[in-house]
Structure formats: C-alpha cells, structure tokens
Design a protein around this motif. Structure first.
Motif, short mmCIF file in Angstrom:
data_model
loop_
_atom_site.label_atom_id
_atom_site.label_comp_id
_atom_site.label_asym_id
_atom_site.label_seq_id
_atom_site.Cartn_x
_atom_site.Cartn_y
_atom_site.Cartn_z
N TYR A 19 28.55 12.92 59.02
CA TYR A 19 29.38 11.77 59.40
C TYR A 19 29.10 10.55 58.52
CZ TYR A 19 29.66 14.55 63.72
OH TYR A 19 29.83 15.56 64.63
N GLU A 21 31.05 8.84 56.47
CA GLU A 21 32.10 7.83 56.59
C GLU A 21 32.01 7.10 57.93
OE1 GLU A 21 37.01 7.46 56.39
OE2 GLU A 21 36.00 9.30 55.74
N SER A 22 31.78 7.85 59.00
CA SER A 22 31.63 7.24 60.32
C SER A 22 30.40 6.35 60.39
CB SER A 22 31.54 8.33 61.39
OG SER A 22 32.73 9.10 61.44
N LEU A 24 29.11 4.49 57.94
CA LEU A 24 29.39 3.19 57.34
C LEU A 24 30.35 2.37 58.19
CD1 LEU A 24 29.66 3.85 53.49
CD2 LEU A 24 27.78 2.86 54.77
N SER A 25 31.37 3.01 58.76
CA SER A 25 32.33 2.25 59.57
C SER A 25 31.68 1.70 60.83
CB SER A 25 33.53 3.13 59.94
OG SER A 25 33.15 4.17 60.82
N PHE A 26 30.65 2.38 61.34
CA PHE A 26 29.98 1.94 62.56
C PHE A 26 28.95 0.85 62.29
CE2 PHE A 26 26.74 2.32 65.92
CZ PHE A 26 27.55 2.23 67.05
N PRO A 29 30.61 -2.12 58.54
CA PRO A 29 32.07 -2.11 58.37
C PRO A 29 32.54 -2.87 57.14
CG PRO A 29 31.40 -3.51 60.23
CD PRO A 29 30.20 -2.72 59.83
N GLU A 30 31.83 -3.93 56.74
CA GLU A 30 32.25 -4.67 55.54
C GLU A 30 32.15 -3.80 54.30
OE1 GLU A 30 29.77 -5.52 57.53
OE2 GLU A 30 30.33 -7.37 58.57
N TYR A 32 32.19 -0.46 54.35
CA TYR A 32 33.19 0.61 54.57
C TYR A 32 34.55 0.21 54.00
CZ TYR A 32 36.46 3.58 57.14
OH TYR A 32 37.47 4.44 57.48
N GLN A 33 34.93 -1.03 54.18
CA GLN A 33 36.26 -1.49 53.75
C GLN A 33 36.37 -1.63 52.23
OE1 GLN A 33 37.02 -5.09 55.95
NE2 GLN A 33 36.90 -4.05 57.94
N TRP A 37 38.36 5.78 50.19
CA TRP A 37 38.04 7.02 50.91
C TRP A 37 38.96 8.17 50.54
CZ3 TRP A 37 33.46 7.28 52.94
CH2 TRP A 37 32.82 6.11 53.35
N ASN A 162 33.33 6.73 67.86
CA ASN A 162 32.54 6.99 66.66
C ASN A 162 31.31 7.82 67.04
OD1 ASN A 162 30.51 6.56 64.47
ND2 ASN A 162 32.11 5.23 63.64
#
Length: 323
Positions: A19, A21-22, A24-26, A29-30, A32-33, A37, A162
């Motif tokens: 996980y 990708e999950s 980094l998004s969790f 988030p900054e 991740y953006q 992807w 998540n």
C-alpha cells in the motif's frame, strides 16, 4: 506464559509493499499530490540494502526505498524509515542523515526522507539533523509522523477506508497491550471483524488480515480461540469469501508440502530451496546470511526447513543461525 513479542517490523514492511500509494496519501498528503501516479513507483530493495549496509549503523526495523516521478516529470527517490522504539534514541537524526547522503552518494539521485515514529514518547519528535563549523553548515530536514497523535482521532480512523487507518489502529492497540494479551485478543477481534464490516473485497480482507494478525501476536491458546471466533462469524454471515484463516493455513500447507517433496535432493538443491523459501517468508535475505546458510550441513538444512515455517521476519532467521 512464554514471552510474546509483537511483530511490528514484518507488518510494516508488508504494509508498505502492498500500500505505498495509500501510505503517502494517509500520512503525507502534500507529497502524495506532487507525484505522477500514472507511472508506477519502483521499489529499490537492492539499492536500499547497499545503502544501509554501507552506513556504519545497525540493521533497522522497517526501511523502504522507492523511485517515483513527480508531476513535472522529475525522478526522485523516497526513503521511508519506520522506527518502533519505546525510548529516546539519541542517534536517530544522525542515522536519517547517513541513509540520506549514502543514497545520494551511491546513486546520485535526489532523495526525500520520511520518518514514521511508533514509540510512545509524545515529546520526542526528531525532524532535522544539523551541524555547523565556522560559516559552514549541513542541514537535513525530514517530515515526521508520530503515530500516537492518532490516538485522539480514533473515531476518525474507524470511518476511514485507507488501509493505513486500520494498520495505525492495530499498531496503537498492540503498543497499548504489551503483556496484556487478553485485552489484545479482544482488540484484535474488533479490528478483524471491522474488515468484514467495511465491505472490502476478498483480496483486501486477506491482505489486511495478514498484516494485523502478524503484528498483534498472541499466545497459542488465545490465537486458537480467536481463529475459532472468526470461523463462527464467517459461518453465521454465510460469507462467500475464502476465510483468511483458511488461506493462511493453505499457504502453510503448501510450504510444508513443498519442503517434504523437495528436501530429498542433493545438498546444493536443498540450499537453493531453503534460500528461496526464506526470501518468500522474510523478504530478500542479505548475502552474508545466504553464505552462512550454504555452510550448513544437510541435517541442519532440514532443521532450518522446518523452523522457517514459523519465521515472520529476518530477525527470526538471524536468531536461528546464532543458535
């Protein structure tokens, strides 16, 4: 009751493998953006092994290294360090710096270092390494997440989809129930039951089940009671999914059958089989450990073949070889 040690390292490594990708998004988030992807991240396990081996530091808990592409098409490396400590670590910032500069020195890539702190000290929040001599100065800043900060956001975690919301809850409850295995068993049951109630797919349930089950270790008696409770729950729900408990049993059975069928060959064949199975169980093993395995006798290889079925991390292998 024999000592039961929570298996944080293997759980976090598996979670990062599954996980990223999950993750980094969790937690970030900054960051991740900033990432494109549409281009799959590339794990760099061999490069990480060289980086950590080259630094004059001990083997760490759960480190991962990935190559990603930013939205501006720039390629960078992301170095993740998960630290599970219950005490102040005076060398942490320096170790983050060593890993960072070794990655840049060996491969010449831009590196972003991230830290996850799983300890229970609220005031220990390292996020920078710095030293200066005269007008010269070196500074490394690295974003840091403290898992205990999520303790006050429990209701929020329970409502999140998540996977790292579940993994964070499992981590916090495991830390909170050190040597309190009856309580840990109840919390573990609540978390696993929550997997079913979230409407996840079979694959999602099985993956998260394995991570939580590995982390929240229990004595055999309590683990057996938990498995029985899960099976009753599945039967009552008439669930069409393959039970995670059955899936784990099948995997173990396949490993045992493979061992029984192939440990009859020559010494070299036994060595390669054992090394391959260890890579599956514990992750890619270091060259030094591989060489030690090749020095074992046939009888010792057969003993290792049986023992590895209970391994869940590289530490288990190292302890076995020391004995």
């Amino acid at each position: 009751m024999s000592e039961i040690i929570a298996n944080y390292d293997e759980s976090w490594k598996e979670a990062l493998n599954e996980y990223f990708e999950s993750f980094l998004s969790f937690f970030f988030p900054e960051i991740y953006q900033l990432i494109d992807w549409t281009q799959p991240p590339q794990p760099l396990d061999k490069e990480l092994q060289q980086i950590t081996a080259s630094s004059q530091t001990e083997s760490r808990i759960a480190d991962k290294l990935y190559q990603v592409w930013l939205l501006n098409q720039e390629q960078i490396w992301i170095l993740i360090h998960v630290e599970i400590q219950s005490h102040y670590d005076v060398s942490f910032e320096k170790r983050m710096f060593i890993y960072h500069y070794r990655a840049f020195d060996l491969y010449g890539n831009k590196v972003l270092s991230l830290a996850i702190l799983g300890d229970d000290r609220p005031n220990w929040r390292p996020d920078c390494y710095n030293y200066s001599i005269g007008k010269g100065e070196i500074t490394l800043k690295f974003p840091t997440v403290k898992l205990i900060d999520y303790q006050s956001r429990w209701d929020e975690l329970e409502s999140m989809s998540n996977p790292f919301a579940m993994i964070t809850m499992a981590h916090l409850k495991t830390k909170a129930t050190t040597s309190q295995f009856s309580e840990r068993s109840e919390y573990k049951w609540q978390l696993i039951r929550g997997l079913y109630e979230r409407g996840l797919t079979k694959e999602q349930v099985v993956k998260l089940f394995k991570i939580i089950d590995t982390m929240m270790t229990l004595p055999k008696e309590l683990q057996a009671e938990l498995v029985a409770k899960i099976k009753r729950f599945e039967e009552e729900r008439k669930m069409p999914l393959v039970s995670p408990t059955e899936q784990l049993a099948m995997e173990r059975g396949e490993l045992r059958g493979e061992l029984r069928g192939k440990l009859e060959g020559k010494l070299e064949g036994k060595q390669e089989l054992i090394i391959r199975l260890l890579n599956r169980r514990c992750g890619e093993i270091q060259l030094s450990l591989t060489e030690r395995i090749r020095q074992l006798s046939i009888e010792q290889l057969e003993e290792l073949g049986e023992a590895l079925l209970d391994f869940s991390s590289m530490t288990d292998l190292e302890r076995w070889l020391q004995k």
